[in-house]
Design an enzyme around this catalytic site. Structure first.
Site, short mmCIF file in Angstrom:
data_model
loop_
_atom_site.label_atom_id
_atom_site.label_comp_id
_atom_site.label_asym_id
_atom_site.label_seq_id
_atom_site.Cartn_x
_atom_site.Cartn_y
_atom_site.Cartn_z
N TYR A 147 -1.11 -2.69 -5.19
CA TYR A 147 0.17 -2.05 -5.51
C TYR A 147 1.13 -2.34 -4.36
O TYR A 147 0.76 -2.16 -3.18
CB TYR A 147 -0.02 -0.54 -5.66
N ASP A 242 1.06 -7.28 2.73
CA ASP A 242 1.66 -5.97 2.50
C ASP A 242 0.83 -4.96 3.31
O ASP A 242 -0.23 -4.53 2.87
CB ASP A 242 1.63 -5.63 1.01
N LYS A 270 5.40 3.74 5.62
CA LYS A 270 4.54 4.88 5.96
C LYS A 270 4.55 5.22 7.45
O LYS A 270 5.49 5.82 7.95
CB LYS A 270 3.13 4.64 5.41
P1 KE4 Z 1 6.89 3.19 -1.19
O1 KE4 Z 1 8.00 2.55 -2.00
O2 KE4 Z 1 6.14 4.23 -2.00
O3 KE4 Z 1 7.34 3.69 0.17
O4 KE4 Z 1 5.82 2.04 -0.82
C1 KE4 Z 1 5.28 1.27 -1.87
C2 KE4 Z 1 3.96 0.68 -1.41
C3 KE4 Z 1 3.92 -0.64 -1.03
N1 KE4 Z 1 2.77 -1.21 -0.61
C4 KE4 Z 1 1.63 -0.49 -0.54
C5 KE4 Z 1 0.37 -1.17 -0.06
C6 KE4 Z 1 1.61 0.87 -0.91
O5 KE4 Z 1 0.46 1.57 -0.85
C7 KE4 Z 1 2.80 1.48 -1.35
C8 KE4 Z 1 2.86 2.93 -1.80
N2 KE4 Z 1 1.64 3.65 -1.72
C9 KE4 Z 1 1.49 4.72 -2.68
C10 KE4 Z 1 0.11 5.35 -2.51
N3 KE4 Z 1 -0.96 4.40 -2.54
C11 KE4 Z 1 2.58 5.74 -2.56
C12 KE4 Z 1 2.32 7.08 -3.20
C13 KE4 Z 1 3.17 7.30 -4.41
O6 KE4 Z 1 3.52 6.31 -5.08
O7 KE4 Z 1 3.49 8.48 -4.67
#
Ligand code: KE4
Length: 432
Positions: A147, A242, A270
């Site tokens: 993801y 990523d 994060k």
């Molecule tokens: P954000 O747009 O949510 O800040 O980041 C996206 C993203 C990109 N790359 C990786 C490897 C990620 O894990 C994420 C977002 N992680 C999720 C949880 N695994 C966010 C939690 C959510 O979507 O509420």
């Protein structure tokens, strides 16, 4: 024992669903995959959170990874109060963003230039745009179950909440944008080679989570990342790591320092925001010169480099150390071993994957090394386990396909209490 959801949370959730889709601002928070209703959180301190009725939990979501120092560390709170008094946003350059950029460039081997944005989604979305512009090619390869945020080109066979809710490829993503997204299998280099053979000269980049966290935790098998790097070099394809989760989570310089593989571009998020909204993309200077205003590749953001977020990121990174990573890895091992032990005691089939302070218990009896084996896990049993843990004051991720996160605030007695609760939860699973 706290029930799964208190009265005030129920009332708040009813109100929330009248004004927010699903009552939440991010799907996984709605607890759909684990049934029950989410407690509404009132405050966090250290490794603990309390809901609006004062029920306390040991937290293993930790805002999905950013809070490597725990909730509301005193020093961070103080730094943010001071920064806020100077103004919350200027839309103009500040020394704060330069300081954080210098720190990121000094710590992450692949990053010679970096641009801050407001989320991991923005970071990966822009890294793809940059890769396509720099190579003049359109196709990208991602891995099934990884993801990278919710930008259209990446919401194809995605993990995390998309997988949790069973919609890995979202409606609304046009055939045209999905057509340029090719999908390989994690830990399966042959699946990448096959795509290279078919689409040879049309591939701009491969994007990968070097340690997958969005199918649950799946580490790269020996040699996988190294061979992927070689394959990209041979074919003139850019490699994008990523590291939104793994960056500063598993080591000071992220997964790339652990595996000794240098990507062309790295995406971060994060932890570099310490709990405030920050993402970042960066990499080789010759690539980053394509980014406006130096080059023609456009990307912008009202709150990019926000002084409060930069303050939180700088405070957070400045307190990371080898000693801390050693401590986090030790706690991660204790948690992983304890979960496996109580599952075995209860006769429950469990495979626990972990990497440092990232842990996922999979309800399956097979090794979990890719999307297929991860999705073989029994999500119903995870739901039984989760609800029991919540009742006993432990707050794991409300999804089988996420990582549990530890922080500097978690102590051995938190792990012991968690394992005691897991012993009861595994008995509930065995009875279910
Ligand atoms: P954000 O747009 O949510 O800040 O980041 C996206 C993203 C990109 N790359 C990786 C490897 C990620 O894990 C994420 C977002 N992680 C999720 C949880 N695994 C966010 C939690 C959510 O979507 O509420």
């Amino acid at each position: 024992m706290p029930s799964s959801t208190s009265g005030s949370s129920r009332r708040l959730f009813a109100r929330a669903r009248r004004v927010l889709p699903g009552g939440v601002n991010s799907p996984v928070r709605a607890f759909k995959a684990v049934q029950g209703q989410p407690p509404f959180i009132a405050r966090g301190t250290g490794a603990h959170i309390a809901d609006v009725d004062g029920r306390r939990y040991i937290d293993y979501v930790m805002s999905w990874g950013p809070l490597i120092h725990g909730h509301a560390p005193a020093g961070l709170t103080k730094a943010l109060v001071t920064a806020t008094k100077r103004g919350t946003s200027f839309g103009a350059p500040t020394a704060l963003e330069v300081q954080l950029a210098e720190r990121v460039c000094s710590l992450v081997p692949s990053i010679e230039r970096v641009r801050f944005v407001n989320s991991g989604t923005e970071a990966t979305m822009t890294a793809l745009r940059l890769a396509r512009a720099a190579t003049r090619k359109d196709k990208i390869i991602k891995f099934q179950g990884c993801y990278h945020g919710h930008a259209d080109p990446l919401l194809v066979q995605a993990g995390s909440g998309a997988l949790t809710l069973g919609v890995p490829t979202s409606p609304g993503v046009t055939k045209a944008s999905a057509a340029n997204t090719l999908v390989a299998n994690y830990n399966d280099l042959e699946s990448v080679k096959r795509l290279f053979r078919i689409h040879r000269r049309k591939i701009a980049a491969v994007i990968i989570e070097p340690i997958a966290g969005n199918m649950g935790v799946i580490p790269p098998q020996k040699g996988f990342l190294e061979e992927l790097r070689e394959l990209c070099d041979q074919s003139g394809v850019l490699l994008i790591f990523d590291e939104v989760i793994s960056g500063f989570r598993v080591a000071l310089g992220g997964a790339q320092t652990i595996f000794g593989v240098k990507p062309d571009l790295t995406c971060l998020g994060k932890i570099i925001g310490g709990g405030l909204p920050v993402g970042a993309y960066g990499g080789r200077a010759d690539l980053m010169t394509h980014i406006a205003p130096d080059g023609p590749v456009y990307q912008a953001g009202t709150l990019s480099g926000n002084p409060l977020a930069m303050t939180a990121g700088t405070w957070t990174l400045s307190r990371l150390s080898e000693r801390l990573y050693h401590q986090l890895a030790k706690l991660g091992d204790q948690l992983a071993e304890g979960l496996a032990e109580v599952a075995s005691e209860a006769g429950v089939q469990l495979r626990v994957n972990s990497f440092g302070s990232m842990v996922t218990p999979f309800f399956t009896n097979r090794p979990v090394c890719n999307y297929r084996s991860a999705t073989d896990a029994n999500t119903r049993l995870y739901g039984v386990f989760f609800r029991s843990m919540l009742r006993h004051g432990i707050y794991p991720p409300p999804s089988q396909f996420e990582s549990w996160f530890l922080s500097a605030a978690h102590e051995a007695h938190d792990i012991e209490r968690t394992i005691d609760a897991a012993r009861l939860a595994m008995r509930a699973v065995a009875r279910s």
